[in-house]
Design a protein around this motif. Structure first.
Motif, PDB file in Angstrom:
ATOM      1  N   LYS A 470       5.284   1.205  10.805  1.00  0.00           N
ATOM      2  CA  LYS A 470       3.889   0.883  11.117  1.00  0.00           C
ATOM      3  C   LYS A 470       3.440  -0.453  10.513  1.00  0.00           C
ATOM      4  N   ASP A 471       4.385  -1.194   9.879  1.00  0.00           N
ATOM      5  CA  ASP A 471       4.034  -2.426   9.183  1.00  0.00           C
ATOM      6  C   ASP A 471       4.457  -3.670   9.941  1.00  0.00           C
ATOM      7  N   ARG A 472       3.764  -4.760   9.652  1.00  0.00           N
ATOM      8  CA  ARG A 472       4.172  -6.076  10.154  1.00  0.00           C
ATOM      9  C   ARG A 472       5.368  -6.586   9.351  1.00  0.00           C
ATOM     10  N   ALA A 473       5.967  -7.660   9.817  1.00  0.00           N
ATOM     11  CA  ALA A 473       7.179  -8.202   9.196  1.00  0.00           C
ATOM     12  C   ALA A 473       6.957  -8.598   7.740  1.00  0.00           C
ATOM     13  N   TYR A 474       5.734  -8.964   7.384  1.00  0.00           N
ATOM     14  CA  TYR A 474       5.433  -9.380   6.009  1.00  0.00           C
ATOM     15  C   TYR A 474       5.914  -8.358   4.988  1.00  0.00           C
ATOM     16  N   TRP A 475       5.720  -7.073   5.280  1.00  0.00           N
ATOM     17  CA  TRP A 475       6.036  -6.028   4.316  1.00  0.00           C
ATOM     18  C   TRP A 475       7.529  -5.732   4.249  1.00  0.00           C
ATOM     19  N   MET A 476       8.309  -6.277   5.171  1.00  0.00           N
ATOM     20  CA  MET A 476       9.760  -6.086   5.110  1.00  0.00           C
ATOM     21  C   MET A 476      10.430  -7.051   4.152  1.00  0.00           C
ATOM     22  N   GLN A 477       9.713  -8.033   3.663  1.00  0.00           N
ATOM     23  CA  GLN A 477      10.288  -8.954   2.700  1.00  0.00           C
ATOM     24  C   GLN A 477      10.577  -8.191   1.410  1.00  0.00           C
ATOM     25  N   ALA A 478      11.765  -8.405   0.854  1.00  0.00           N
ATOM     26  CA  ALA A 478      12.207  -7.617  -0.298  1.00  0.00           C
ATOM     27  C   ALA A 478      11.298  -7.779  -1.504  1.00  0.00           C
ATOM     28  N   GLY A 479      10.604  -8.915  -1.607  1.00  0.00           N
ATOM     29  CA  GLY A 479       9.764  -9.175  -2.770  1.00  0.00           C
ATOM     30  C   GLY A 479       8.397  -8.536  -2.715  1.00  0.00           C
ATOM     31  N   THR A 480       7.958  -8.080  -1.565  1.00  0.00           N
ATOM     32  CA  THR A 480       6.636  -7.468  -1.476  1.00  0.00           C
ATOM     33  C   THR A 480       6.647  -6.100  -2.132  1.00  0.00           C
ATOM     34  N   ARG A 481       5.512  -5.684  -2.636  1.00  0.00           N
ATOM     35  CA  ARG A 481       5.430  -4.400  -3.335  1.00  0.00           C
ATOM     36  C   ARG A 481       4.057  -3.764  -3.097  1.00  0.00           C
ATOM     37  N   ARG A 482       4.081  -2.470  -3.019  1.00  0.00           N
ATOM     38  CA  ARG A 482       2.851  -1.695  -2.881  1.00  0.00           C
ATOM     39  C   ARG A 482       2.911  -0.508  -3.828  1.00  0.00           C
ATOM     40  N   TYR A 483       1.885   0.309  -3.801  1.00  0.00           N
ATOM     41  CA  TYR A 483       1.886   1.494  -4.650  1.00  0.00           C
ATOM     42  C   TYR A 483       1.253   2.662  -3.901  1.00  0.00           C
ATOM     43  N   TYR A 484       1.577   3.864  -4.383  1.00  0.00           N
ATOM     44  CA  TYR A 484       1.025   5.079  -3.778  1.00  0.00           C
ATOM     45  C   TYR A 484       1.032   6.180  -4.832  1.00  0.00           C
ATOM     46  N   ASP A 485       0.073   7.092  -4.728  1.00  0.00           N
ATOM     47  CA  ASP A 485      -0.051   8.190  -5.683  1.00  0.00           C
ATOM     48  C   ASP A 485       1.194   9.069  -5.641  1.00  0.00           C
ATOM     49  N   GLU A 486       1.746   9.383  -6.820  1.00  0.00           N
ATOM     50  CA  GLU A 486       2.995  10.133  -6.897  1.00  0.00           C
ATOM     51  C   GLU A 486       2.887  11.559  -6.361  1.00  0.00           C
TER      52      GLU A 486
END
Length: 507
Positions: A470-486
């Motif tokens: 569901k993401d654009r190509a930007y988020w496929m870059q290995a250096g990008t990072r996000r977070y989510y509740d465990e």
């Protein structure tokens, strides 16, 4: 490959059962592996085997973080050089079939007596729902139907993924001992509390049925056999989630573009170049990952699809990277071990195997025995006692060490503004009982009287890496990072397992 692995197990068993060769200590001259000389064992055999599903990742130094423009101006992963030790990583994302095997085993072991334990591990299939989209077929069939056997499991929280890793470790090690003839293969009945667990077995607390063990060379043993120990090198280490540094290092697959210890090109994606399309003449122009090209374009035009998948894709689709890993970009994002902080490289952070999330634990001892949970048969662990005499650490919980963020250490579930030690944030005699009031007040005070999202970054949020369907190509870059509740799950996050590598750091 199966024949080779079986032969390795048999060879190790033969060597151990025979007491190994009579070798001498280089420091004392005493015989090794000789009961007449005290029976100290020094096993000369094969090193750590590759456990099922894993690929060896040779470590090294690399530039972790953004190597392209930060178009979202998040500044949450400034480039810095770190070293990652060699380790193992799953070839592909954990599939629906693999996770269904886990659920099936848990149902047999605990379903009748403790059904809540099975319910706790079941994927949240409702994660597929969207208030303004039709996805009920995914809710009803994605995890269950054989058509999706080889697709990545989703709807699994970070905590559930960790429990899967633990279960997988136990089943792999149990099979090793069965193949060696040390445990019986008796699956007619399965009592969860008595089932094989690696740490319980190594602690000498396993209550299940066993067979004749290994030859015990200790003269005091009186000829009785012994069970397998860590130093025998037979059992595999624990499966776990990869750290953020390990995941990013493995995703880049830099072994494919190095020359004479020089990285000739900083990769953005798991493949070379800055395009998301193949430059291979045979596959020229085809997409190299499963992602969303633009709003409303998830798979292309009928008759000429681009990446070919509207939602998830089979885990071995597209080309693997130079480590042989599939879908390290796109398909589903993946959980990492780390607790998220905006600054991934704070002052003083380790430049070797960096990781945030250490809470040091040890077994609980009662009446001179390791304490076992009566329901699950698992060892009860506790945080290590604080030790002010140490130089390397002084307390068990080091999650907030050097993070400089008061808000990140506050949990709205148990925050009490009048608790001892929080006086500077409390109003005299004020207590909150409504959860929303607690959360909003916490935001207001920590954010200098303004509502702020800074306190959403707590010790309960984990790093998520890689783009998804569901993401654009930007988020496929290995250096990008996000977070989510465990404790939460989505239809776009999956996971894969990692494992430590012992002994030689290269193969």
């Amino acid at each position: 490959m199966k024949i080779f692995k079986t032969s390795c197990i048999v060879m190790a068993a033969v060597m151990l059962l025979a007491g190994c060769s009579k070798r001498q200590s280089a420091t004392t001259g005493w015989n090794y592996n000789d009961s007449k000389w005290g029976g100290f064992e020094n096993i000369d055999g094969p090193t750590q085997r590759t456990a099922p599903g894993l690929v060896f990742i040779e470590g090294g130094s690399f530039t972790m973080g953004r190597v392209a423009d930060d178009s979202r101006y998040q500044w949450n992963n400034v480039a810095h050089t770190v070293t990652v030790s060699s380790f193992y990583l799953d070839e592909c994302e954990v599939t629906n079939t693999a996770y269904r095997e886990y659920v099936y085993w848990m149902q047999r072991a605990f379903g009748e007596e403790y059904p809540e334990l099975v319910a706790a591990i079941y994927p949240d299939t409702n994660a597929w729902r969207d208030k303004l989209a039709w996805r009920e077929s995914f809710v009803d069939y994605y995890f269950q139907d054989r058509a999706y056997d080889d697709y990545p499991v989703v709807g699994v929280s970070w905590r559930q993924a960790n429990e899967y890793c633990r279960w997988r470790t136990d089943r792999v090690n149990e099979k090793i001992l069965i193949d060696m003839g040390l445990l019986p293969l008796d699956q007619a009945e399965l009592d969860g509390a008595q089932a094989f667990q690696t740490d319980v077995y190594l602690a000498g607390m396993y209550k299940g049925e066993t067979r004749e063990g290994l030859k015990n060379l200790d003269p005091a043993a009186g000829g009785e056999s012994r069970q397998v120990r860590k130093q025998d090198g037979i059992l595999v280490p624990y499966y776990r989630l990869p750290t953020e540094a390990e995941w990013e290092f493995a995703a880049l697959g830099l072994i494919g573009n190095t020359y004479d210890e020089r990285i000739v090109e900083h990769k953005i994606y798991p493949w070379a170049g800055s395009s998301v399309r193949s430059s291979n003449r045979k596959y020229y122009g085809q997409f190299l990952a499963n992602f969303k090209r633009s709003r409303g374009d998830a798979m292309g035009v009928a008759g000429n699809l681009n990446d070919g998948w509207d939602y998830t894709a089979p885990v071995r689709w597209y080309f693997p990277n130079d480590y042989g890993l599939y879908n390290m970009a796109g398909n589903v994002s993946e959980w990492c071990m780390d607790v998220y902080r905006k600054d991934a490289n704070p002052l003083g952070a380790s430049d070797q195997d960096p990781y945030r999330g250490n809470i040091y634990r040890t077994v609980t001892i009662e009446d001179e025995e390791v304490l076992i949970n009566d329901t699950t048969g698992s060892i009860v662990y506790r945080n290590v006692d604080d030790d002010m005499n140490r130089r390397n650490y002084r307390q068990a919980d080091n999650v907030n060490y050097l993070d400089g963020d008061y808000a990140s250490g506050i949990n709205p579930d148990n925050w009490n503004p009048t608790a001892e030690g929080d006086d500077e944030y409390a109003e005299e005699g004020n207590r909150f009982t409504d959860q929303d009031s607690i959360t909003n007040e916490m935001y207001r005070r920590v954010g200098n009287n303004n509502l702020t999202t800074s306190s959403l970054i707590s010790n309960k949020v984990r790093v998520v890496k890689g783009g998804s369907w569901k993401d654009r190509a930007y988020w496929m870059q290995a250096g990008t990072r996000r977070y989510y509740d465990e404790d939460k799950s989505t239809a776009w996050i999956g996971f894969r397992c990692a494992m430590d590598s012992f002994g030689p750091r290269h193969k």
